[in-house]
Each structure stands twice: as C-alpha cells, then as structure tokens.
Write a protein that holds these residues in place. Structure first.
Motif, PDB file in Angstrom:
ATOM      1  N   THR A  31      -3.289 -12.807   4.553  1.00  0.00           N
ATOM      2  CA  THR A  31      -4.282 -11.986   5.238  1.00  0.00           C
ATOM      3  C   THR A  31      -4.974 -11.048   4.264  1.00  0.00           C
ATOM      4  O   THR A  31      -4.315 -10.403   3.449  1.00  0.00           O
ATOM      5  N   VAL A  32      -6.291 -10.983   4.370  1.00  0.00           N
ATOM      6  CA  VAL A  32      -7.091 -10.027   3.603  1.00  0.00           C
ATOM      7  C   VAL A  32      -7.724  -9.077   4.605  1.00  0.00           C
ATOM      8  O   VAL A  32      -8.510  -9.490   5.459  1.00  0.00           O
ATOM      9  N   ARG A  33      -7.383  -7.780   4.509  1.00  0.00           N
ATOM     10  CA  ARG A  33      -7.866  -6.773   5.453  1.00  0.00           C
ATOM     11  C   ARG A  33      -9.040  -6.020   4.835  1.00  0.00           C
ATOM     12  O   ARG A  33      -8.940  -5.469   3.741  1.00  0.00           O
ATOM     13  N   ILE A  34     -10.166  -5.995   5.553  1.00  0.00           N
ATOM     14  CA  ILE A  34     -11.376  -5.349   5.068  1.00  0.00           C
ATOM     15  C   ILE A  34     -11.906  -4.411   6.145  1.00  0.00           C
ATOM     16  O   ILE A  34     -11.953  -4.769   7.322  1.00  0.00           O
ATOM     17  N   THR A  35     -12.327  -3.223   5.753  1.00  0.00           N
ATOM     18  CA  THR A  35     -12.990  -2.305   6.660  1.00  0.00           C
ATOM     19  C   THR A  35     -14.460  -2.200   6.261  1.00  0.00           C
ATOM     20  O   THR A  35     -14.788  -2.126   5.076  1.00  0.00           O
ATOM     21  N   TYR A  37     -10.389 -22.766   3.771  1.00  0.00           N
ATOM     22  CA  TYR A  37      -9.015 -22.323   3.534  1.00  0.00           C
ATOM     23  C   TYR A  37      -8.328 -22.027   4.872  1.00  0.00           C
ATOM     24  O   TYR A  37      -8.342 -20.901   5.363  1.00  0.00           O
ATOM     25  N   PRO A  38      -7.725 -23.022   5.474  1.00  0.00           N
ATOM     26  CA  PRO A  38      -7.124 -22.849   6.812  1.00  0.00           C
ATOM     27  C   PRO A  38      -5.941 -21.882   6.821  1.00  0.00           C
ATOM     28  O   PRO A  38      -5.571 -21.378   7.881  1.00  0.00           O
ATOM     29  N   ASP A  39      -5.325 -21.623   5.665  1.00  0.00           N
ATOM     30  CA  ASP A  39      -4.191 -20.705   5.609  1.00  0.00           C
ATOM     31  C   ASP A  39      -4.615 -19.273   5.332  1.00  0.00           C
ATOM     32  O   ASP A  39      -3.765 -18.382   5.192  1.00  0.00           O
ATOM     33  N   LEU A  40      -5.914 -19.033   5.252  1.00  0.00           N
ATOM     34  CA  LEU A  40      -6.441 -17.705   4.984  1.00  0.00           C
ATOM     35  C   LEU A  40      -6.800 -17.005   6.300  1.00  0.00           C
ATOM     36  O   LEU A  40      -7.434 -17.602   7.174  1.00  0.00           O
ATOM     37  N   THR A  41      -6.389 -15.754   6.437  1.00  0.00           N
ATOM     38  CA  THR A  41      -6.747 -14.938   7.593  1.00  0.00           C
ATOM     39  C   THR A  41      -7.534 -13.727   7.119  1.00  0.00           C
ATOM     40  O   THR A  41      -7.090 -13.018   6.200  1.00  0.00           O
ATOM     41  N   ILE A  42      -8.693 -13.491   7.710  1.00  0.00           N
ATOM     42  CA  ILE A  42      -9.514 -12.333   7.378  1.00  0.00           C
ATOM     43  C   ILE A  42      -9.472 -11.364   8.545  1.00  0.00           C
ATOM     44  O   ILE A  42      -9.827 -11.723   9.669  1.00  0.00           O
ATOM     45  N   GLU A  43      -9.038 -10.151   8.281  1.00  0.00           N
ATOM     46  CA  GLU A  43      -9.029  -9.100   9.293  1.00  0.00           C
ATOM     47  C   GLU A  43     -10.168  -8.137   8.963  1.00  0.00           C
ATOM     48  O   GLU A  43     -10.121  -7.418   7.964  1.00  0.00           O
ATOM     49  N   LEU A  44     -11.201  -8.138   9.791  1.00  0.00           N
ATOM     50  CA  LEU A  44     -12.396  -7.335   9.552  1.00  0.00           C
ATOM     51  C   LEU A  44     -12.465  -6.230  10.602  1.00  0.00           C
ATOM     52  O   LEU A  44     -12.661  -6.490  11.782  1.00  0.00           O
ATOM     53  N   ILE A  45     -12.289  -4.979  10.174  1.00  0.00           N
ATOM     54  CA  ILE A  45     -12.238  -3.832  11.058  1.00  0.00           C
ATOM     55  C   ILE A  45     -13.486  -2.970  10.841  1.00  0.00           C
ATOM     56  O   ILE A  45     -13.798  -2.597   9.705  1.00  0.00           O
ATOM     57  N   LEU A  75     -15.493   6.878   5.748  1.00  0.00           N
ATOM     58  CA  LEU A  75     -14.954   6.430   4.465  1.00  0.00           C
ATOM     59  C   LEU A  75     -13.440   6.288   4.608  1.00  0.00           C
ATOM     60  O   LEU A  75     -12.687   7.213   4.319  1.00  0.00           O
ATOM     61  N   THR A  76     -13.009   5.149   5.070  1.00  0.00           N
ATOM     62  CA  THR A  76     -11.594   4.906   5.331  1.00  0.00           C
ATOM     63  C   THR A  76     -10.790   4.978   4.042  1.00  0.00           C
ATOM     64  O   THR A  76     -11.203   4.469   3.006  1.00  0.00           O
ATOM     65  N   ASP A  77      -9.633   5.643   4.109  1.00  0.00           N
ATOM     66  CA  ASP A  77      -8.699   5.642   2.982  1.00  0.00           C
ATOM     67  C   ASP A  77      -7.989   4.290   2.996  1.00  0.00           C
ATOM     68  O   ASP A  77      -7.007   4.084   3.696  1.00  0.00           O
ATOM     69  N   ILE A  78      -8.525   3.347   2.222  1.00  0.00           N
ATOM     70  CA  ILE A  78      -8.020   1.977   2.296  1.00  0.00           C
ATOM     71  C   ILE A  78      -6.598   1.856   1.770  1.00  0.00           C
ATOM     72  O   ILE A  78      -5.873   0.937   2.158  1.00  0.00           O
ATOM     73  N   VAL A  79      -6.195   2.764   0.887  1.00  0.00           N
ATOM     74  CA  VAL A  79      -4.822   2.718   0.385  1.00  0.00           C
ATOM     75  C   VAL A  79      -3.862   3.142   1.489  1.00  0.00           C
ATOM     76  O   VAL A  79      -2.887   2.454   1.786  1.00  0.00           O
ATOM     77  N   ALA A  80      -4.145   4.286   2.118  1.00  0.00           N
ATOM     78  CA  ALA A  80      -3.265   4.793   3.168  1.00  0.00           C
ATOM     79  C   ALA A  80      -3.237   3.873   4.378  1.00  0.00           C
ATOM     80  O   ALA A  80      -2.199   3.700   5.016  1.00  0.00           O
ATOM     81  N   GLN A  81      -4.396   3.269   4.710  1.00  0.00           N
ATOM     82  CA  GLN A  81      -4.488   2.398   5.878  1.00  0.00           C
ATOM     83  C   GLN A  81      -4.149   0.940   5.569  1.00  0.00           C
ATOM     84  O   GLN A  81      -4.285   0.080   6.420  1.00  0.00           O
ATOM     85  N   ARG A  82      -3.774   0.694   4.333  1.00  0.00           N
ATOM     86  CA  ARG A  82      -3.308  -0.630   3.886  1.00  0.00           C
ATOM     87  C   ARG A  82      -4.374  -1.708   4.041  1.00  0.00           C
ATOM     88  O   ARG A  82      -4.091  -2.840   4.421  1.00  0.00           O
ATOM     89  N   PHE A  83      -5.605  -1.333   3.728  1.00  0.00           N
ATOM     90  CA  PHE A  83      -6.673  -2.325   3.630  1.00  0.00           C
ATOM     91  C   PHE A  83      -6.720  -2.846   2.201  1.00  0.00           C
ATOM     92  O   PHE A  83      -6.406  -2.122   1.250  1.00  0.00           O
TER      93      PHE A  83
END
Length: 300
Positions: A95-99, A120-128, A133-141
C-alpha cells in the motif's frame, strides 16, 4: 518476557495514534471488542495503565505516552525493513498512502495513477483528500501532494504538474444581474462563494498577483462551502463569483458557461508537487507511484 509477541504493541500503537478504539479496530481489521481485550491484557501484564478511556475519547497516560514514543519508531522501522524485503518480489506490492487536496486528487493524481491498478494488481493506492499541510510522518503517509510554494523545506519535493492560475469566474447570468468587478478591491461589494478550509476552519482569502505584488481579498456572500467541486456547481448555477483553479474551469470557459473576470490580476504560480521525507526508505511500490506521477507534468 512481559509481552509474548508484537501484536499487542501494534494494537496499542494503533489505538494511541487513532485515539479511538473503533477507528483502531477498523485500521487493524478486527472487532473493537478484540482491541479492548488486547489492551486490557497488555496493561495487566505491564502492571500500569496506558490509556485513559472515556465515552467519547481515548487519551494516553504518562506511561502510555512514553511507551508510544519509544516503541512506535521501532515498529515503523520494522515495517520499513519488511517492506524492503518484500521489494525482492518481482512485482511491486503493498500500500502507498498519499494525501492530496481535493483538486489535486481528482485532476492531477488520480488520472495518472489509474493505469497502475491494472498493471500492478498487488499494488494498493490509498488516496486521502485534505486541504491542510498534513504531517505525513506523524500520519504515516508515504507522500503528500501540495502546491510547491507551501511545502516544508525539509521535504523532498518533485514537480508533478504545470504552473497554475487561480481564476475569478462567474456565470453570464450572474454578471448580467449584478455587474462585473473591474478591480479585486471591488469584490467586497459583490456576492462571492467562499471556501472554508476543512482542516483549519477559516475562510480561504482570494489571492491576486504574485511575488512582491501579491495581495489577498477577503470576500463575502450568501454561500460558504468546503469543496471546490461544490463551489463550481454553485458558480455555474449563478449563485456568485468564485475563485477556482484554471484547469478546473477551462472547459466551462470554452463553452461560455462561465466567464473569467479580473484576468490581468491572475498570475501563474508553482504547480503541484509530490513531497516526502528525505529519510524515506523507498519501496518498490512507492518508486512505481513516484515515477508514474513524474512522467508528465501536463494537467488533466
């Protein structure tokens, strides 16, 4: 050994970060009762309370805060190492998480990433979607997408879109009824549609010019919305003037459904960038997403 495995710690870190048993359970894919039982068992084994529970929220005790501070980075490192091992697989997976803000998600990110889901059928994209300005480190993006000028300097920023303009538009019917503003300062006397930023709660001021000549105008009107898509619909309906990204309104300007005003005050500015921490350990899945977004900077 106080803890028989890592599962209890993963549950604790998830609850502590989410601040809610139900959300933590959804993230972990288990029932809230299972999360609650695990936490009770962990606290009993440690002999200390980690969380303070109320009917509406969950807060960390001093012991819980210390455990989170010390354990969460270790679990993140383990997760990164496991992802790196998984990269040895032939096809990118995980999973790749993007905000991203609403406009970027719909017009810049999603059109480019759509083909990856077939390749890539095994790839999951989580788009939020999020305007702040989201803190991507703290929110684990894994990464965020924002306009280039507002990204923190400690992030790696990669351009993924062309320069943009915020354009002021209205329907022909609105202009026929209320007239056309000739200067940005006159907007305070016109019916305008405001955008309330969901993250910060304030109204977004309309921007004109650039560099040393940049200035802002706080407008007012009968309608406040928290979505640029809703604002576009209201503008097309003749509710009032709106300020929107040029790529979003371009089709309606071509058909004449909308008319641009104050164009000489609308300057171009840096477009969307993908940003991520400089210490980010890139997985194969993230590299595929990064390369896809960099392929073309032409807005959809």
């Amino acid at each position: 050994m106080l803890i028989s495995g890592m599962d209890d710690l993963v549950v604790f870190v998830t609850v502590a970060r989410e601040g809610n048993f139900t959300r933590a359970a959804a993230t972990l894919g288990v029932s809230p009762s299972a999360v609650s039982q695990t936490m009770r068992a962990l606290e009993q084994r440690l002999g200390v309370r980690l969380l303070t529970r109320t009917t509406r929220s969950v807060t960390r005790t001093d012991a819980g805060e210390r455990l989170l501070t010390e354990v969460a980075p270790l679990l993140d490192q383990i997760d990164q190492h496991l992802s790196a091992v998984a990269d040895l697989r032939e096809r990118p997976a995980g999973t790749v998480r993007i905000t991203a803000d609403e406009f970027a998600a719909r017009h810049v990110v999603w059109p480019k990433l759509l083909p990856l889901l077939e390749v890539y059928p095994d790839l999951t994209i989580e788009l939020i979607t999020d305007y702040g300005l989201t803190d991507i480190v703290a929110q684990r993006f894994d990464a965020g997408v924002r306009l280039g000028g507002i990204i923190d300097t400690d992030m790696i920023a990669v351009p993924i879109g062309p320069e943009m303009r915020m354009v002021t538009v209205a329907s022909p019917a609105y202009l026929a009824q209320y007239g056309t503003p000739l200067k940005p300062e006159e907007l305070t006397e016109y019916r305008c549609i405001n955008l309330r930023l969901p993250t910060h709660g304030g109204l977004y001021p309309w921007e004109f010019g650039s560099g040393e000549n940049e200035f802002r105008v706080r407008v007012k009107g009968p309608l406040i919305m928290n979505s640029v898509l809703q604002i576009l619909d209201a503008c097309l309906a003749g509710v009032g003037l709106a300020q929107l990204p040029d790529a979003q309104v371009a089709p309606y300007l071509e058909t004449g459904e909308l008319v641009e005003v104050l164009s000489c005050w609308s300057d171009a500015f840096s477009g969307y960038h993908l940003y991520y921490p400089s210490r980010h350990q890139q997985t194969a899945a993230f590299r595929v997403v990064l390369n896809q977004l960099r392929l073309s900077q032409q807005a959809i």
